[in-house]
Write a protein that holds these residues in place. Structure first.
Motif, PDB file in Angstrom:
ATOM      1  N   LYS A 130       0.795  -1.224   0.000  1.00  0.00           N
ATOM      2  CA  LYS A 130       0.000   0.000   0.000  1.00  0.00           C
ATOM      3  C   LYS A 130       0.835   1.285   0.000  1.00  0.00           C
ATOM      4  O   LYS A 130       0.346   2.352   0.364  1.00  0.00           O
ATOM      5  CB  LYS A 130      -0.933   0.006   1.212  1.00  0.00           C
ATOM      6  N   ARG A 143      -3.470   1.593 -10.525  1.00  0.00           N
ATOM      7  CA  ARG A 143      -3.764   1.122  -9.168  1.00  0.00           C
ATOM      8  C   ARG A 143      -5.247   1.359  -8.900  1.00  0.00           C
ATOM      9  O   ARG A 143      -5.656   2.417  -8.438  1.00  0.00           O
ATOM     10  CB  ARG A 143      -2.915   1.877  -8.155  1.00  0.00           C
ATOM     11  N   ASN A 144      -6.041   0.359  -9.196  1.00  0.00           N
ATOM     12  CA  ASN A 144      -7.479   0.496  -9.031  1.00  0.00           C
ATOM     13  C   ASN A 144      -7.948   0.108  -7.633  1.00  0.00           C
ATOM     14  O   ASN A 144      -9.022   0.496  -7.202  1.00  0.00           O
ATOM     15  CB  ASN A 144      -8.201  -0.360 -10.073  1.00  0.00           C
ATOM     16  N   PHE A 145      -7.142  -0.683  -6.954  1.00  0.00           N
ATOM     17  CA  PHE A 145      -7.435  -1.050  -5.579  1.00  0.00           C
ATOM     18  C   PHE A 145      -6.130  -0.992  -4.798  1.00  0.00           C
ATOM     19  O   PHE A 145      -5.057  -1.226  -5.352  1.00  0.00           O
ATOM     20  CB  PHE A 145      -8.011  -2.470  -5.485  1.00  0.00           C
ATOM     21  N   ILE A 161      -9.917  -3.026 -14.579  1.00  0.00           N
ATOM     22  CA  ILE A 161     -10.206  -4.048 -13.580  1.00  0.00           C
ATOM     23  C   ILE A 161     -10.849  -5.253 -14.262  1.00  0.00           C
ATOM     24  O   ILE A 161     -11.664  -5.095 -15.162  1.00  0.00           O
ATOM     25  CB  ILE A 161     -11.183  -3.509 -12.516  1.00  0.00           C
ATOM     26  N   ASN A 168     -12.232 -10.116  -1.251  1.00  0.00           N
ATOM     27  CA  ASN A 168     -10.943  -9.461  -1.019  1.00  0.00           C
ATOM     28  C   ASN A 168      -9.916  -9.759  -2.104  1.00  0.00           C
ATOM     29  O   ASN A 168      -8.862  -9.140  -2.130  1.00  0.00           O
ATOM     30  CB  ASN A 168     -10.378  -9.885   0.344  1.00  0.00           C
ATOM     31  N   ARG A 170      -8.435  -9.602  -5.920  1.00  0.00           N
ATOM     32  CA  ARG A 170      -8.496  -8.559  -6.932  1.00  0.00           C
ATOM     33  C   ARG A 170      -7.736  -8.989  -8.176  1.00  0.00           C
ATOM     34  O   ARG A 170      -6.791  -9.782  -8.105  1.00  0.00           O
ATOM     35  CB  ARG A 170      -7.878  -7.256  -6.419  1.00  0.00           C
TER      36      ARG A 170
END
Length: 326
Positions: A130, A143-145, A161, A168, A170
């Protein structure tokens, strides 16, 4: 002695049957028989037991050795997906990638950041990392998530995506122009199991161990079924790609599992093609677990594959692969 050998023969046959069960994961999904996928986790133990029995039959000069040797030939490639040796390629690469689960920086965010910067990679695919700061000299990223990210030195033509029903897990992709050719990079983070060391560590109390085993099964089998559901749209997305593919990430599934067989279909396992030594990438449980994979289209030539065990900046080791893009 004859009775003992008969019992050992039966036991060896059971091991062979269980090993064939791991191959059946290519055909039987977890929704039909979820416990079959558990065998893939135990593959290293099963194959070691098989080798021990083979040595025993050879030493005792039993004719059954030939039968067991022939049956064991079916497990050469499944074993090489865990531990492998290939000769070094002299060809130079023109693409270097890193796939790495950073455990949300819990082992030291700065150490992860410095390591990734020092590798001089062209494309970096991260899971559970992160850090808000982008890598140096990486002009392009998607960085979509927070849980998955792709960073590239080459231009990203399109990104997005891959929608799944995972809570959770991805999956994102980026079409990247590498040396004049567009390659579709897909970064996968499969639904986690939420297991920790305390849950798998045995104790002196057998009742406690029994309860632990039941708790683990309650987590594993339902998650296998979640993986099957998550894989379906990802597999459809891969099959419809107009570009050659590099698929990498934390699959939360080992070689010879349903997840492995399904997502690697029509792609080549980079470790199987150019890997050396053990492919184990998750080291937190002190048990051989290879859950970080890199697959590529046949038109993309793999040059090298390395699990970097020189650093412990996460509960995963970084996976570094190099390719030649024609």
């Amino acid at each position: 002695m004859g009775i003992i050998r008969f019992i050992l023969t039966i036991f060896h046959l059971i091991i062979i049957v269980l090993l064939f069960g791991t191959i059946m994961n290519a055909y039987i999904p977890p929704s039909v028989f979820g416990f079959l996928n558990l065998l893939s986790l135990g593959f290293p133990i099963l194959i070691i037991l098989n080798i021990i029995f083979l040595i025993f039959w050879m030493v005792t000069w039993k004719k059954r050795t030939v039968v067991f040797l022939i049956l064991s030939l079916f497990f050469i490639i499944p074993t090489r997906r865990w531990i492998n040796y290939t000769s070094t390629k002299n060809q130079k690469s023109n693409l270097k990638i890193i796939s790495f689960n950073g455990k949300s920086g819990k082992f030291g965010d700065e150490d992860i950041y410095n390591f990734l910067n020092a590798q001089n990679a062209d494309v970096v695919l991260t899971q559970e990392y992160k850090s808000a700061e982008d890598l140096k000299s990486f002009s392009y990223f998607v960085r979509n998530f927070p849980v998955v990210k792709i960073q590239s030195r080459f231009p990203i033509i399109e990104s997005g995506i891959v929608e799944t029903d995972a809570k959770n897990g991805r999956c994102i992709y980026a079409d990247i122009k590498v040396n004049g050719k567009i390659v579709r990079f897909v970064n996968v983070y499969m639904e986690p199991f939420y297991l920790d060391k305390s849950m798998v560590k045995p104790t002196a109390d057998m009742n406690v161990n029994e309860e632990k085993a039941k708790d683990i099964l309650r987590k594993l089998v339902p998650t296998f079924r979640k993986h099957q559901s998550q894989i379906a749209p990802i597999k459809g997305f891969l099959d419809s790609s107009p570009y050659p593919i590099i698929l990498a990430g934390d699959f939360n599934s080992v070689p010879n599992s349903y997840e492995y067989y399904t997502l690697s279909e029509n792609l080549e396992d980079t470790f199987l093609k150019v890997g050396k030594g053990s492919g184990t990438s998750f080291h937190d449980f002190k048990f051989p677990i290879k859950i970080d994979h890199v697959f590529a289209s046949e038109s993309i030539i793999p040059i090298s594959y390395k699990v970097d065990r020189s650093v412990r900046i996460s509960d995963h080791f970084p996976v570094i692969a190099e390719f030649y893009i024609k």
